[in-house]
Design an enzyme around this catalytic site. Structure first.
Site, short mmCIF file in Angstrom:
data_model
loop_
_atom_site.label_atom_id
_atom_site.label_comp_id
_atom_site.label_asym_id
_atom_site.label_seq_id
_atom_site.Cartn_x
_atom_site.Cartn_y
_atom_site.Cartn_z
N PRO A 2 -4.52 7.02 10.39
CG PRO A 2 -2.27 7.34 10.35
CD PRO A 2 -3.42 7.04 9.51
CD GLU A 3 -10.37 9.77 11.90
OE1 GLU A 3 -10.85 10.91 12.02
OE2 GLU A 3 -10.94 8.77 11.95
CG HIS A 106 5.56 -3.76 4.81
ND1 HIS A 106 5.44 -4.09 3.51
CD2 HIS A 106 5.16 -4.60 5.44
CE1 HIS A 106 4.97 -5.03 3.45
NE2 HIS A 106 4.75 -5.53 4.88
NE ARG A 124 -4.41 -1.47 3.47
CZ ARG A 124 -5.57 -1.35 3.71
NH1 ARG A 124 -6.27 -1.14 4.98
NH2 ARG A 124 -6.68 -1.20 2.80
CE LYS A 166 -24.43 23.14 -1.63
NZ LYS A 166 -23.49 23.89 -0.55
#
Ligand SMILES: [Zn+2]
Length: 287
Positions: A2-3, A106, A124, A166
């Site tokens: 999930p973002e 789970h 997980r 950079k």
């Protein structure tokens, strides 16, 4: 994984359902998440009233009325389900995640409210729940994070200064949580496509105009994704069981070998691994 947009949608759904509610019971079936759940976690949050559900980057924050809180991170595969008590087999209840969609295995954490349960599922186990005793502790927890793309501090001055001299490429910058919080791998490709910047371009070579585009498109892509209900590639679903649809709007993510969607660009979308993460970009218009 999930973002930010997916986590924001979970936040909105949760805030609607649990704001003002009191935690009646806490049951932990497996403490071994990414970080072991604190030994007194159950006693610490029981009887607490939810003031609101907040979010920073990809972290959910339950704020309780006594100014303590709980950080929830969904990790790679964590989902939050809300189940109405005694209606386990009902499919009439559309506003909650229905039991047929809740996996049998789970389900590590159950937090009960008067009329429903919040269940944390995570095959997980890279996610976690962390009790926070005050605002200072919360601040400290996020002190090493850069601003969110929506924040006023994510501005041209900040970005251009950060990029100066950079060697690191822009794709890696966008994934670096110290630089900016909450842009994940999928959205980084989309932001760079809209900004017409090659993901391998070095920080020191990014122009001021390109910095402006990055700021604008970071907000645009994330807001669009939130409006569309998040993306649901892999296993994300929002709390009412609906799938998000932003993946239909991906311009380049997982579109390798397809024609560039930019009008008049003869380019082809290519896939390249940059620091072990897949990146998708047009070989012509992204410079
Ligand atoms: Zn192109």
């Amino acid at each position: 994984m999930p973002e930010l947009p997916e986590v924001e949608i979970v936040r909105q759904s949760l805030n609607k359902k649990i704001k003002g509610k009191i935690i009646q019971k806490v049951l932990i079936k497996n403490r071994n998440l990414r970080f072991k759940i604190q030994s007194k976690f159950e006693q610490l949050i029981i009887k607490k009233k939810i003031k609101r559900v907040d979010r920073f980057s990809k972290y959910l924050i339950l704020f309780f009325e006594d100014y303590t809180g709980c950080i929830i991170h969904l990790g790679m595969s964590g989902t939050i389900h809300l189940l109405r008590k005694y209606k386990k087999n009902s499919i009439t209840n559309t506003s909650f995640y229905n039991s047929p969609l809740l996996p049998e295995k789970h389900n590590h954490i159950e937090i009960s409210f008067e009329k429903f349960k919040l269940i944390y599922n995570d095959p997980r186990r890279f996610g976690y729940f962390l009790y926070i005793k005050n605002k200072d502790e919360l601040k400290k927890k996020f002190s090493h994070f850069g601003p969110e793309p929506f924040s006023d501090s994510f501005n041209i001055k900040y970005i251009s200064k950060y990029f100066k001299k950079k060697e690191k490429n822009i794709k890696n910058f966008l994934l670096d949580q110290k630089f900016v919080s909450g842009i994940g791998n999928i959205y980084a490709s989309e932001i760079l496509f809209l900004s017409k910047i090659n993901p391998l371009k070095k920080g020191k070579n990014i122009t001021l105009n390109e910095c402006k585009k990055i700021i604008f498109n970071s907000k645009l892509v994330l807001i669009r994704a939130i409006k569309k209900g998040g993306s649901s590639i892999r296993d994300f679903k929002n709390i009412s069981g609906n799938r998000g649809s932003f993946q239909k709007d991906f311009k380049v993510y997982q579109k390798e070998n397809l024609k560039c969607p930019n009008f008049n660009c003869p380019g082809i979308i290519i896939k390249k691994f940059i620091s072990n993460r897949s990146s998708f970009f047009c070989n012509i218009c992204q410079k």
